[in-house]
Scaffold this motif. Structure first.
Motif, mmCIF file in Angstrom:
data_model
loop_
_atom_site.group_PDB
_atom_site.id
_atom_site.type_symbol
_atom_site.label_atom_id
_atom_site.label_comp_id
_atom_site.label_asym_id
_atom_site.label_seq_id
_atom_site.Cartn_x
_atom_site.Cartn_y
_atom_site.Cartn_z
ATOM 1 N N MET A 196 1.383 -12.370 -48.583
ATOM 2 C CA MET A 196 0.890 -13.363 -47.637
ATOM 3 C C MET A 196 -0.586 -13.126 -47.370
ATOM 4 S SD MET A 196 2.571 -11.952 -44.114
ATOM 5 C CE MET A 196 1.630 -13.070 -43.080
ATOM 6 N N VAL A 197 -1.263 -14.141 -46.874
ATOM 7 C CA VAL A 197 -2.678 -14.013 -46.575
ATOM 8 C C VAL A 197 -2.849 -13.206 -45.302
ATOM 9 C CG1 VAL A 197 -4.797 -15.261 -46.042
ATOM 10 C CG2 VAL A 197 -3.162 -16.214 -47.674
ATOM 11 N N GLY A 198 -3.582 -12.090 -45.411
ATOM 12 C CA GLY A 198 -3.764 -11.247 -44.241
ATOM 13 C C GLY A 198 -4.646 -11.896 -43.203
ATOM 14 N N GLN A 199 -5.706 -12.568 -43.631
ATOM 15 C CA GLN A 199 -6.611 -13.240 -42.714
ATOM 16 C C GLN A 199 -7.105 -14.475 -43.411
ATOM 17 O OE1 GLN A 199 -8.922 -9.775 -41.167
ATOM 18 N NE2 GLN A 199 -10.089 -11.370 -40.208
ATOM 19 N N SER A 200 -6.625 -15.615 -43.058
ATOM 20 C CA SER A 200 -7.007 -16.847 -43.742
ATOM 21 C C SER A 200 -8.412 -17.258 -43.365
ATOM 22 C CB SER A 200 -6.033 -17.967 -43.374
ATOM 23 O OG SER A 200 -6.505 -19.195 -43.858
ATOM 24 N N PRO A 201 -9.273 -17.597 -44.376
ATOM 25 C CA PRO A 201 -10.621 -18.059 -44.059
ATOM 26 C C PRO A 201 -10.616 -19.394 -43.314
ATOM 27 C CG PRO A 201 -10.460 -17.331 -46.340
ATOM 28 C CD PRO A 201 -9.070 -17.385 -45.790
ATOM 29 N N LEU A 202 -9.524 -20.174 -43.373
ATOM 30 C CA LEU A 202 -9.431 -21.401 -42.590
ATOM 31 C C LEU A 202 -8.573 -21.157 -41.361
ATOM 32 C CD1 LEU A 202 -8.911 -24.197 -45.263
ATOM 33 C CD2 LEU A 202 -11.035 -23.437 -44.224
ATOM 34 N N GLY A 203 -8.683 -22.064 -40.433
ATOM 35 C CA GLY A 203 -7.914 -21.930 -39.216
ATOM 36 C C GLY A 203 -6.462 -22.305 -39.424
ATOM 37 N N PRO A 204 -5.596 -22.019 -38.451
ATOM 38 C CA PRO A 204 -4.181 -22.356 -38.542
ATOM 39 C C PRO A 204 -3.995 -23.859 -38.687
ATOM 40 C CG PRO A 204 -4.640 -21.019 -36.589
ATOM 41 C CD PRO A 204 -5.940 -21.388 -37.182
ATOM 42 N N GLY A 205 -3.041 -24.246 -39.492
ATOM 43 C CA GLY A 205 -2.734 -25.655 -39.641
ATOM 44 C C GLY A 205 -3.533 -26.351 -40.717
ATOM 45 N N GLU A 206 -4.617 -25.695 -41.232
ATOM 46 C CA GLU A 206 -5.381 -26.311 -42.291
ATOM 47 C C GLU A 206 -4.680 -26.039 -43.622
ATOM 48 O OE1 GLU A 206 -9.455 -24.958 -40.279
ATOM 49 O OE2 GLU A 206 -9.695 -26.323 -41.967
ATOM 50 N N GLY A 207 -5.157 -26.719 -44.695
ATOM 51 C CA GLY A 207 -4.437 -26.733 -45.958
ATOM 52 C C GLY A 207 -3.980 -25.378 -46.452
ATOM 53 N N ARG A 208 -2.707 -25.272 -46.722
ATOM 54 C CA ARG A 208 -2.170 -24.039 -47.265
ATOM 55 C C ARG A 208 -1.398 -24.396 -48.532
ATOM 56 N NH1 ARG A 208 -2.148 -19.732 -44.107
ATOM 57 N NH2 ARG A 208 -0.338 -18.805 -45.076
ATOM 58 N N ALA A 209 -1.909 -23.960 -49.691
ATOM 59 C CA ALA A 209 -1.262 -24.258 -50.957
ATOM 60 C C ALA A 209 -1.557 -23.112 -51.903
ATOM 61 C CB ALA A 209 -1.784 -25.566 -51.521
ATOM 62 N N ALA A 210 -0.803 -23.047 -52.973
ATOM 63 C CA ALA A 210 -1.060 -22.017 -53.971
ATOM 64 C C ALA A 210 -2.444 -22.221 -54.574
ATOM 65 C CB ALA A 210 0.009 -22.078 -55.061
ATOM 66 N N VAL A 211 -3.147 -21.140 -54.812
ATOM 67 C CA VAL A 211 -4.507 -21.206 -55.339
ATOM 68 C C VAL A 211 -4.530 -20.630 -56.749
ATOM 69 C CG1 VAL A 211 -6.884 -20.403 -55.055
ATOM 70 C CG2 VAL A 211 -5.525 -21.016 -53.051
ATOM 71 N N LEU A 212 -5.016 -21.414 -57.683
ATOM 72 C CA LEU A 212 -5.245 -20.925 -59.036
ATOM 73 C C LEU A 212 -6.539 -20.124 -59.028
ATOM 74 C CD1 LEU A 212 -4.738 -20.823 -62.074
ATOM 75 C CD2 LEU A 212 -5.820 -23.060 -62.269
ATOM 76 N N LEU A 213 -6.453 -18.821 -59.223
ATOM 77 C CA LEU A 213 -7.628 -17.960 -59.146
ATOM 78 C C LEU A 213 -8.471 -18.104 -60.406
ATOM 79 C CD1 LEU A 213 -5.940 -14.770 -57.646
ATOM 80 C CD2 LEU A 213 -7.170 -16.585 -56.429
ATOM 81 N N GLN A 214 -9.755 -18.301 -60.209
ATOM 82 C CA GLN A 214 -10.678 -18.469 -61.326
ATOM 83 C C GLN A 214 -11.544 -17.236 -61.471
ATOM 84 O OE1 GLN A 214 -12.921 -22.114 -60.926
ATOM 85 N NE2 GLN A 214 -11.289 -23.109 -59.796
ATOM 86 N N PRO A 215 -11.984 -16.934 -62.702
ATOM 87 C CA PRO A 215 -12.931 -15.820 -62.864
ATOM 88 C C PRO A 215 -14.187 -16.078 -62.034
ATOM 89 C CG PRO A 215 -12.120 -16.569 -65.002
ATOM 90 C CD PRO A 215 -11.641 -17.567 -63.981
ATOM 91 N N PHE A 216 -14.683 -15.042 -61.392
ATOM 92 C CA PHE A 216 -15.890 -15.151 -60.583
ATOM 93 C C PHE A 216 -17.095 -15.126 -61.526
ATOM 94 C CE2 PHE A 216 -19.085 -12.839 -57.829
ATOM 95 C CZ PHE A 216 -19.409 -13.960 -57.084
#
Length: 393
Positions: free
Chosen positions: A1-21
């Motif tokens: 689970m996300v320990g500390q979400s960069p967005l606030g509660p209730g904002e979009g939560r979906a699976a993220v396809l991780l891209q190379p930095f």
């Protein structure tokens, strides 16, 4: 689970396809883009312990810690591998988003972005900053990147292949050792270059010793040899990677760790100068703010008793897009923090082998008294070399 979400509660939560930095210039661990302001990397307990007990004085010199996220591997019918962070935050672009309404999480980034290389490169060149140009070059030169990232071709004018090289190696390691359903914990960290249009980055391996206290005899010997054969022994610092935006060509000039290992002390000095050259001239305006920030870091490190930052790196960052005085009042002036323009930054990264008294991951570390003198030696030499460049020597 996300320990500390960069967005606030209730904002979009979906699976993220991780891209190379795309701005990873050094290291061997894959750094991945989570969102515009956040990157993630595989969790190492010693590094997590460092971030969780970070001394207040050091926080301005390290990426902000944003918690942890669960990541798992996906493989499609063609054998393509991806890393999925879930639950995560929906991405705003069609390439990276995996929303809950029918997107296929097994389709790779490279297959989801189906525009032609010529069209996209031209579009980004005409309308987007340098980080976008780097991203398109990474996406559309995938077949040749791996062989060109092995040190035989340490300079590339169009893109920095190192991040994708690390990403491919990481995916291969994970797929050979773990099944798809196994969750992996990743650290979420601030993307310290997100505010830069053309991020010029110098990755410096700091200190006279690189092996951790827990290193095997074989690994210890290998790291000692690397230090002895490079500027790590003579200067306490060596180049681990670099990208510099060249205003004359519109591309990034890149160097990798193999280039850095071969440098003599004079070669190291010339590389520092090259890092501050934009293809037309030396960015002398950057020297004083960089030196001031390094001196501030030096003061902080001298006060950190028992800390040993083995194998950590120091990033020096500035914006390749020069901020010139303009009569156009629509252009905002660059932000400043005292005497230090925001387009210049210095950050410590990579703490997997950092040890200190009271570490949660290692409650009985090898006792070290006083500050990290090897790190201090490297910082002092780095400052001296930059000051000599400032004085025109």
């Amino acid at each position: 689970m996300v320990g500390q979400s960069p967005l606030g509660p209730g904002e979009g939560r979906a699976a993220v396809l991780l891209q190379p930095f795309v701005h990873q210039v050094g290291g061997h661990t894959s750094m991945l883009t989570y969102d515009e302001h956040t990157i993630c990397k595989p969790l190492v307990s010693q590094e997590l312990s460092f971030y969780e007990s970070l001394p207040l004085a050091m926080r301005q010199f390290t990426p902000q810690y944003k918690g942890t996220v669960s990541v798992h591997l996906k493989k499609d019918s063609l054998g393509n591998l991806t890393l999925i962070a879930s639950p995560g935050l929906a991405q705003p672009d069609a390439c990276g988003r995996l929303d809950s309404a029918g997107s296929d999480p097994a389709v790779t980034l490279w297959h989801k972005c189906r525009w032609s290389h010529t069209q996209v490169t031209k579009t980004f060149k005409d309308s987007c900053p340098g980080k976008m140009l780097l991203r398109t070059e990474l996406q559309y030169h995938t077949d040749s990147l791996l062989e060109e990232a092995n040190g035989r071709q340490p300079e590339r004018k169009n893109y920095n292949p190192w991040g994708l090289h690390c990403h491919r190696q990481h995916l291969n390691r994970m797929s050979s050792k773990h099944n798809e359903n196994k969750p992996h914990q990743f650290l979420l960290l601030e993307n310290v270059v997100s505010k830069y249009s053309y991020p010029c980055i110098l990755d410096l391996k700091m200190g006279t010793r690189q092996h951790g206290d827990d290193a095997s005899e074989e690994k210890k010997a290998r790291h000692i040899k690397k230090c002895e054969q490079s500027t790590s022994a003579s200067l306490g610092v060596r180049v681990c990677g670099m990208q510099v935006y060249q205003a004359d060509t519109g591309h990034f000039l890149c160097k990798d760790k193999y280039f850095g290992r071969k440098l003599s002390p004079e070669g190291f000095r010339q590389t520092l100068r090259q890092f501050l050259c934009n293809g037309n001239q030396l960015r002398a305006d950057l020297l004083e703010p960089i030196i001031l920030r390094l001196k501030a870091l030096l003061s902080v490190i001298r006060r950190q008793s028992s800390y040993r930052f083995y194998s950590s790196s120091l990033l020096i960052i500035y914006d390749g897009q020069e901020h010139k005085e303009s009569s156009d009042h629509h252009l905002p002036p660059p932000k400043t923090h005292g005497a230090n323009p925001s387009r210049v930054d210095v950050r410590m990264i990579d703490f997997a082998h950092t040890t200190f008294k009271g570490s949660k991951s290692n409650p009985n570390p090898t006792p070290h008294d006083g500050p990290d003198h090897g790190y201090i030696f490297g910082l002092e030499n780095l400052i001296k070399i930059l000051q000599s460049l400032l004085e025109g020597k």
